[in-house]
Design a protein around this motif. Structure first.
Motif, short mmCIF file in Angstrom:
data_model
loop_
_atom_site.label_atom_id
_atom_site.label_comp_id
_atom_site.label_asym_id
_atom_site.label_seq_id
_atom_site.Cartn_x
_atom_site.Cartn_y
_atom_site.Cartn_z
N UNK A 1 0.85 -1.20 0.00
CA UNK A 1 0.00 0.00 0.00
C UNK A 1 0.88 1.24 0.00
N UNK A 2 0.25 2.36 -0.14
CA UNK A 2 0.99 3.60 0.03
C UNK A 2 2.33 3.59 -0.71
N UNK A 5 3.98 8.00 -3.46
CA UNK A 5 3.42 8.67 -4.64
C UNK A 5 3.74 10.16 -4.62
N UNK A 7 2.51 11.66 -7.67
CA UNK A 7 1.29 11.88 -8.44
C UNK A 7 0.16 11.10 -7.80
N UNK A 8 -1.08 11.58 -7.99
CA UNK A 8 -2.22 10.87 -7.43
C UNK A 8 -2.26 9.43 -7.90
N UNK A 9 -2.92 8.61 -7.13
CA UNK A 9 -3.06 7.20 -7.41
C UNK A 9 -3.82 6.98 -8.71
N UNK B 31 -9.32 6.42 -0.20
CA UNK B 31 -8.02 6.31 0.45
C UNK B 31 -8.12 5.63 1.80
N UNK B 34 -8.24 2.17 1.36
CA UNK B 34 -6.90 1.70 1.01
C UNK B 34 -5.95 1.79 2.18
N UNK B 36 -4.91 4.36 3.84
CA UNK B 36 -4.10 5.57 3.96
C UNK B 36 -4.86 6.48 4.93
N UNK B 41 -0.67 11.44 3.42
CA UNK B 41 -0.93 10.35 2.48
C UNK B 41 -2.15 10.65 1.63
N UNK B 45 -2.13 11.01 -2.37
CA UNK B 45 -2.77 9.98 -3.19
C UNK B 45 -4.01 10.47 -3.93
#
Lengths: 143, 143
Positions: A1-2, A5, A7-9, B31, B34, B36, B41, B45
């Motif tokens: 996870x995580x 980044x 840039x956005x996911x 998020x 996910x 985060x 974070x 993200x």
DNA sequence: GAGGTGGGTTGGTTCTTCCAACCGAGGTAG
DNA sequence: CTACCTCGGTTGGAAGAACCAACCCACCTC
């Protein structure tokens, strides 16, 4: 996870929201499901300002969620209809409706749907492969 | 249908969208699904501007979608966690993901989920009473 | 004591939304 | 033939929301 980044996911949820994630688009789609196909009906039932509605309808047409059909040509008049992609938004609308019923709308739900089986429709998300409800914890990211 | 409306249609979909129908809220919820949980974070993200993110987190806390937990007090530091209402948004997120996968994301979906049954998860909306998929046409408004 | 981390604020600009009024082609009542 | 209504928009201007870059402060590490 995580994954670290900057840039956005990359994510289909984000991609979907880029298309229908504004204040009016999903209400427009809802109206088309409710068989309100004309500009004035959609404007009245959603409460969207007419100029914004125009730009949304054009955008949704452009991305293939709905199509515009002339129902009169002499004064050019149009109706809006969902495409297959638009109709495929039904689970999104129903999931939102269910959540609204359960967590935000006070009192009884304003609109009650009935499923073909005869029961009031309560939406549940399930796995196409096994049919079981996708409860919390029953889903994991594949990596 | 089309009761002569001057005010917008009363509707749980609209009520739900009033809470989570802006550009960032559902991405924040994604998020949290996910795992985060921290401000930085979530900001990274989702790509949301930090000031907007602050106001969204406050609003989502206020309406009960998430809660803020201190994980350090000496320099006060917080994590954000979904409440039951927030976790109940899972069908909305999955329905959006599925639609994004099917109609807007190009190439293979960026994230593939696996259901407990062992198959890749394809989301289907079904009727809680009978378990059958809620296809188009299988739902009618009760009046 | 220099620099980094975490969770924010702040100020200023730009972008979008919103509202009310208007428009033009056509149909309808009188 | 004139007045008015419907439908699906368009236009201008004001207000609000989003955006970005920079800053802040308490703490921790080197």
């Amino acid at each position: 996870m995580t994954t670290p980044t900057t840039t956005p996911r990359a994510c289909s949820v984000a991609n979907a929201l880029e298309v229908v994630g504004d204040r009016w688009s999903l209400l427009v789609v809802r109206e088309l499901f409710f068989k309100a196909h004309r500009f004035n009906e959609i404007a009245a039932n959603t409460g969207a300002p007419r100029d914004i509605l125009t730009t949304r309808l054009r955008k949704l047409e452009e991305v293939g969620v709905l199509e515009r059909r002339a129902y009169s040509s002499s004064p050019p008049r149009y109706e809006y209809h969902l495409t297959d992609a638009g109709r495929a938004l039904s689970p999104v609308i129903q999931a939102l409706r269910q959540w609204g019923d359960d967590f935000v709308t006070e009192g009884p739900p304003p609109a009650v749907f009935e499923h073909d089986c005869g029961h009031p429709f309560v939406a549940v998300l399930s796995c196409r492969a096994c049919g079981a409800a996708a409860d919390r914890g029953s889903l994991h990211l594949q990596h």
